[in-house]
Design a protein around this motif. Structure first.
Motif, PDB file in Angstrom:
ATOM      1  N   VAL A 136      -1.148  55.671   5.342  1.00  0.00           N
ATOM      2  CA  VAL A 136       0.306  55.552   5.224  1.00  0.00           C
ATOM      3  C   VAL A 136       0.811  54.382   6.046  1.00  0.00           C
ATOM      4  O   VAL A 136       1.676  53.612   5.609  1.00  0.00           O
ATOM      5  N   SER A 137       0.257  54.218   7.239  1.00  0.00           N
ATOM      6  CA  SER A 137       0.697  53.139   8.121  1.00  0.00           C
ATOM      7  C   SER A 137       0.396  51.772   7.511  1.00  0.00           C
ATOM      8  O   SER A 137       1.227  50.863   7.581  1.00  0.00           O
ATOM      9  N   PHE A 138      -0.794  51.623   6.919  1.00  0.00           N
ATOM     10  CA  PHE A 138      -1.150  50.327   6.348  1.00  0.00           C
ATOM     11  C   PHE A 138      -0.199  49.940   5.224  1.00  0.00           C
ATOM     12  O   PHE A 138       0.355  48.838   5.206  1.00  0.00           O
ATOM     13  N   PHE A 139      -0.006  50.859   4.288  1.00  0.00           N
ATOM     14  CA  PHE A 139       0.826  50.537   3.131  1.00  0.00           C
ATOM     15  C   PHE A 139       2.320  50.596   3.456  1.00  0.00           C
ATOM     16  O   PHE A 139       3.086  49.710   3.066  1.00  0.00           O
ATOM     17  N   GLY A 140       2.740  51.626   4.184  1.00  0.00           N
ATOM     18  CA  GLY A 140       4.165  51.827   4.416  1.00  0.00           C
ATOM     19  C   GLY A 140       4.752  51.042   5.571  1.00  0.00           C
ATOM     20  O   GLY A 140       5.897  50.591   5.493  1.00  0.00           O
ATOM     21  N   PHE A 141       3.956  50.843   6.651  1.00  0.00           N
ATOM     22  CA  PHE A 141       4.498  50.227   7.862  1.00  0.00           C
ATOM     23  C   PHE A 141       3.973  48.817   8.117  1.00  0.00           C
ATOM     24  O   PHE A 141       4.437  48.141   9.031  1.00  0.00           O
ATOM     25  N   HIS A 142       2.984  48.386   7.343  1.00  0.00           N
ATOM     26  CA  HIS A 142       2.446  47.043   7.512  1.00  0.00           C
ATOM     27  C   HIS A 142       2.595  46.201   6.242  1.00  0.00           C
ATOM     28  O   HIS A 142       3.305  45.199   6.237  1.00  0.00           O
ATOM     29  N   LEU A 143       1.936  46.626   5.168  1.00  0.00           N
ATOM     30  CA  LEU A 143       1.901  45.807   3.957  1.00  0.00           C
ATOM     31  C   LEU A 143       3.261  45.699   3.268  1.00  0.00           C
ATOM     32  O   LEU A 143       3.723  44.597   2.960  1.00  0.00           O
ATOM     33  N   VAL A 144       3.911  46.833   3.012  1.00  0.00           N
ATOM     34  CA  VAL A 144       5.198  46.806   2.297  1.00  0.00           C
ATOM     35  C   VAL A 144       6.258  46.024   3.069  1.00  0.00           C
ATOM     36  O   VAL A 144       6.943  45.167   2.482  1.00  0.00           O
ATOM     37  N   PRO A 145       6.435  46.253   4.372  1.00  0.00           N
ATOM     38  CA  PRO A 145       7.414  45.420   5.110  1.00  0.00           C
ATOM     39  C   PRO A 145       7.079  43.932   5.054  1.00  0.00           C
ATOM     40  O   PRO A 145       7.987  43.099   4.954  1.00  0.00           O
ATOM     41  N   THR A 146       5.789  43.589   5.116  1.00  0.00           N
ATOM     42  CA  THR A 146       5.408  42.181   5.022  1.00  0.00           C
ATOM     43  C   THR A 146       5.831  41.593   3.686  1.00  0.00           C
ATOM     44  O   THR A 146       6.387  40.484   3.619  1.00  0.00           O
ATOM     45  N   LEU A 147       5.582  42.322   2.600  1.00  0.00           N
ATOM     46  CA  LEU A 147       5.946  41.831   1.274  1.00  0.00           C
ATOM     47  C   LEU A 147       7.465  41.722   1.124  1.00  0.00           C
ATOM     48  O   LEU A 147       7.972  40.777   0.506  1.00  0.00           O
ATOM     49  N   ILE A 148       8.193  42.680   1.691  1.00  0.00           N
ATOM     50  CA  ILE A 148       9.655  42.644   1.600  1.00  0.00           C
ATOM     51  C   ILE A 148      10.210  41.448   2.374  1.00  0.00           C
ATOM     52  O   ILE A 148      11.069  40.705   1.876  1.00  0.00           O
ATOM     53  N   VAL A 149       9.714  41.245   3.589  1.00  0.00           N
ATOM     54  CA  VAL A 149      10.196  40.121   4.393  1.00  0.00           C
ATOM     55  C   VAL A 149       9.791  38.795   3.752  1.00  0.00           C
ATOM     56  O   VAL A 149      10.576  37.832   3.760  1.00  0.00           O
ATOM     57  N   PHE A 150       8.590  38.737   3.176  1.00  0.00           N
ATOM     58  CA  PHE A 150       8.194  37.496   2.510  1.00  0.00           C
ATOM     59  C   PHE A 150       9.116  37.210   1.327  1.00  0.00           C
ATOM     60  O   PHE A 150       9.534  36.066   1.124  1.00  0.00           O
ATOM     61  N   ALA A 151       9.439  38.249   0.560  1.00  0.00           N
ATOM     62  CA  ALA A 151      10.364  38.068  -0.565  1.00  0.00           C
ATOM     63  C   ALA A 151      11.716  37.568  -0.072  1.00  0.00           C
ATOM     64  O   ALA A 151      12.354  36.730  -0.704  1.00  0.00           O
ATOM     65  N   ALA A 152      12.150  38.088   1.091  1.00  0.00           N
ATOM     66  CA  ALA A 152      13.419  37.650   1.660  1.00  0.00           C
ATOM     67  C   ALA A 152      13.336  36.228   2.197  1.00  0.00           C
ATOM     68  O   ALA A 152      14.369  35.567   2.382  1.00  0.00           O
ATOM     69  N   CYS A 153      12.107  35.731   2.441  1.00  0.00           N
ATOM     70  CA  CYS A 153      11.918  34.367   2.927  1.00  0.00           C
ATOM     71  C   CYS A 153      11.761  33.359   1.788  1.00  0.00           C
ATOM     72  O   CYS A 153      11.762  32.149   2.044  1.00  0.00           O
TER      73      CYS A 153
END
Length: 290
Positions: A136-153
């Motif tokens: 859960v931590s890998f997908f929910g707290f690491h990977l997904v936030p990274t993808l969201i922030v990258f999309a915002a960048c």
């Protein structure tokens, strides 16, 4: 592990991550700076996740939210440098992202108590998920936030590599972004001052910006990403579709972060229910109720 040792380890982990991610990126035959930025971002996320597991603390990832955009903006500015007329926009975006990121990272480092301290939201998920927590931590707290922030960048990429001259919309974008950074910084400072002055933890602080918004720091954070989106529009209206990034950040806050905080506040603060009826959650009411 003491706080000082924890901070030293955290710095070392991030410096190692930056070195490895950059080394991997330099050997890949990828021509697109946007694609290269995503690859470097994902490699760095994987490295930070490894450190999170090693130290059994998902908060190791928390500074990544504000550190990664600084490097992405710097990299894309370097890639697009000397575009005819576009340098002014690139410099403005890079400086604003750095200002936001350094402040937010410093805020984390100031309040983080060390490897013995993990954000309460992670602790709640540990209790719920048990042995499946690190998945859960890998997908929910690491990977997904990274993808969201990258999309915002992504708007940052188009802003930093455009050759369109700096114009009126750029001025508006800079004003919105700087105002958002200021709102977030002032809200954090006001809350710190209230806590230092002995404001009771079971009562809701209602001074300054917190008197018109229950979460002015999140309001500033959301405004920051939409301000960067305006820079993409200034670089070309054909980039309108990049609103997906800031919209994803906004959705993350509205559907995950803020509901969890609201639920926690209602449990911890006896007056929060009454406050929520008088004070808007994010955007201040133009005609506040009595």
């Amino acid at each position: 592990m003491s706080r000082r040792t924890s901070l030293a380890v955290l710095w070392a982990a991030y410096l190692w991550t930056i070195a490895v991610a950059w080394a991997v990126g330099s050997f890949l035959p990828v021509e697109s700076p946007l694609a290269m930025g995503l690859i470097i971002d994902l490699v760095a996320t994987l490295m930070i996740f490894v450190f999170s597991v090693i130290f059994d603390n998902s908060s190791v990832y928390d500074p990544f939210w504000s550190v990664a955009p600084i490097f992405l903006a710097g990299y894309w500015t370097w890639c697009g440098w000397h575009q005819p007329g576009g340098d002014g926009r690139a410099v403005a975006v890079a400086v604003l992202v750095a200002l936001w990121g350094i402040r937010l990272t410093s805020n984390f480092l100031t309040h983080w108590r060390g490897m013995s301290h993990e954000d309460w939201r992670y602790e709640e998920f540990r209790a719920r998920t048990g042995s499946a927590y690190w998945v859960v931590s890998f997908f929910g707290f690491h990977l997904v936030p990274t993808l969201i922030v990258f999309a915002a960048c992504v708007p940052v990429y188009f802003a930093c590599t455009s050759d369109r001259p700096f114009g009126v919309l750029d001025v508006v974008a800079a004003a919105v972004t700087l105002l958002a950074i200021t709102v977030e910084a002032v809200a954090d400072r006001q809350m710190r001052s209230a806590v230092a002055a002995g404001h009771p933890g079971n009562r809701t602080f209602r001074g300054g910006l917190w008197s018109v918004s229950r979460h002015p720091n999140y309001l500033g954070e959301i405004g920051f990403w939409w301000g960067l989106y305006l820079f993409a529009l200034a670089a070309g209206l054909s980039h309108w579709w990049t609103f997906v990034g800031p919209a994803a950040v906004t959705t993350l806050f509205l559907t995950v972060s803020l509901p969890m905080i609201e639920s926690r506040m209602r449990k911890q603060r006896s007056d929060y229910e009454a406050v929520s009826e008088e004070v808007a959650m994010l955007i201040p009411n133009i005609f506040p109720r009595r």
